[in-house]
Design an enzyme around this catalytic site. Structure first.
Site: not given
Length: 357
Positions: A38, A193, A200, A203, A209
């Site tokens: 991370e 995205c 899209c 997605c 959206c």
DNA sequence: AAGTCGGGGAT
DNA sequence: ATCCCAGACTT
């Protein structure tokens, strides 16, 4: 807190089929391994992180090993990743975990956030990914997904918009499968995205959206007004011995390239010769300036002009504090600023070229 | 709330 | 050349 909406159900179903599950830090996701990943992934893309992560985990397989290693060597393994405060914080937190938590990472958000270099989103990510806790993240990928999904009309840097983003993020967070969901929403931002040309058609959130419904995904996230970057100049003094060793100087712990090793530096060309006369005892030397290179930071451009100095009187004295003769043939485990690595490589080629002549 | 901190990839 | 990325810290 709000319960689940269809957002997470669709996202989890998508992740099960298309998400990335083989990344190194997803295998045996202990708090230590997830934490290191991370921190590396802050402001840095996955493809760049992978080789660094492999080398880092091989050298520092446990938090104890990291804690007992000198900071200089940790920085060495970080060289090229940038944002070197991340490495200093990483080292400090390793020591905190060993000394205050008996080598075991804390399990509450509050304690996790208190550790150096771990903010709200990273703390949540570690707890969700390594322990399945219900915590909400909001990194760059999630911000982009939510800015589009909700068609937010202000930049995500806007304080009110940021608060709204956190609220949406929490409302979308499910009550189960937190590790998968957390990985899923980051994956969606990274692979579907995307910043430009989002996919899209692939997605799972397309139907709801708002940006997609407006037919204007390119308008989100709204960019924050940009500034013109100032240009600064500096001169790197590259002193090389006949055997190839190069004079390096360690920079102050704070500021640009904090704690890293670089060439001695002059702000103005007029300072170069006086610096040489003052700091090096050279009876006979040759000076030549090289081609400038530009290094861009977030907040300014830095134009660097290398000044090459060669002398037949060897070895040269080392009259300065925090200096060393860097031997390219036997490089020590120290951290180098990126332009220094670049110039050292050029120097190696030049040296070979001259030897051939 | 604004400024600071790197480097690289995509466009 | 410009944007921006699995942000956090300092002032």
């Amino acid at each position: 807190m709000m319960s689940t909406d269809s957002f997470s159900v669709r996202l989890l179903a998508w992740f099960e089929k298309h998400g990335r599950k083989e990344l190194a830090w997803q295998i045996n996701p202990t708090p230590y391994r997830v934490w290191v990943s991370e921190i590396m992934l802050q402001q840095t893309q996955v493809a760049t992180v992978i080789p660094y992560y492999e080398r880092f985990m091989q050298r520092f397989p446990t938090v104890q090993e990291l804690a007992i290693t000198p900071l200089d060597e940790v920085l060495h393994y970080w060289t090229g990743l940038g944002y070197y405060a991340r490495a200093r914080h990483l080292h400090k937190t390793a020591q905190t975990v060993c000394n205050q938590y008996n080598g075991v990472f804390p399990t509450t958000l509050l304690e996790m956030e208190a550790l150096a270099g771990i903010g709200r989103s990273t703390a949540a990510a570690i707890l969700a990914l390594s322990q399945g806790q219900r915590q909400t993240i909001l990194d760059g990928n999630v911000k982009r997904v939510l800015c589009r999904y909700h068609a937010l009309t202000k930049p995500p840097t806007d304080p009110q918009t940021l608060a709204q983003l956190w609220l949406f993020a929490e409302q979308h967070t499910p009550d189960t499968q937190l590790a998968a969901y957390t990985q899923a929403i980051m994956d969606l931002g990274a692979t579907v995205c995307t910043r430009s040309k989002p996919q899209c058609t692939l997605c799972p959130l397309q139907a709801d959206c708002l940006a997609y419904q407006q037919g204007n995904t390119a308008a989100y996230p709204v960019p924050k007004p940009s500034k013109i970057l100032p240009v600064k100049t500096t001169f790197f003094i590259i002193v090389q011995q006949a055997m190839g060793q190069v004079l390096l100087q360690q920079r102050p712990a704070v500021g640009i390239w904090g704690g890293l090793w670089s060439f001695p530096e002059c702000a103005s060309f007029n300072d170069v010769v006086p610096w040489i006369e003052t700091n090096l005892q050279l009876s006979d030397y040759h000076i030549e300036n090289g081609l400038s290179l530009r290094h861009t930071f977030t907040h300014f451009h830095l134009d660097i002009t290398p000044i090459y100095i060669q002398s037949k009187s060897t070895p040269l004295a080392i009259p300065l504090l925090h200096t060393c003769w860097y031997d390219p043939h036997h490089p020590p485990a120290i951290g180098l600023a990126a332009p220094v690595v670049k110039l050292l490589k050029q120097l190696a080629k030049l040296t070979v070229g001259e030897m051939l002549l």
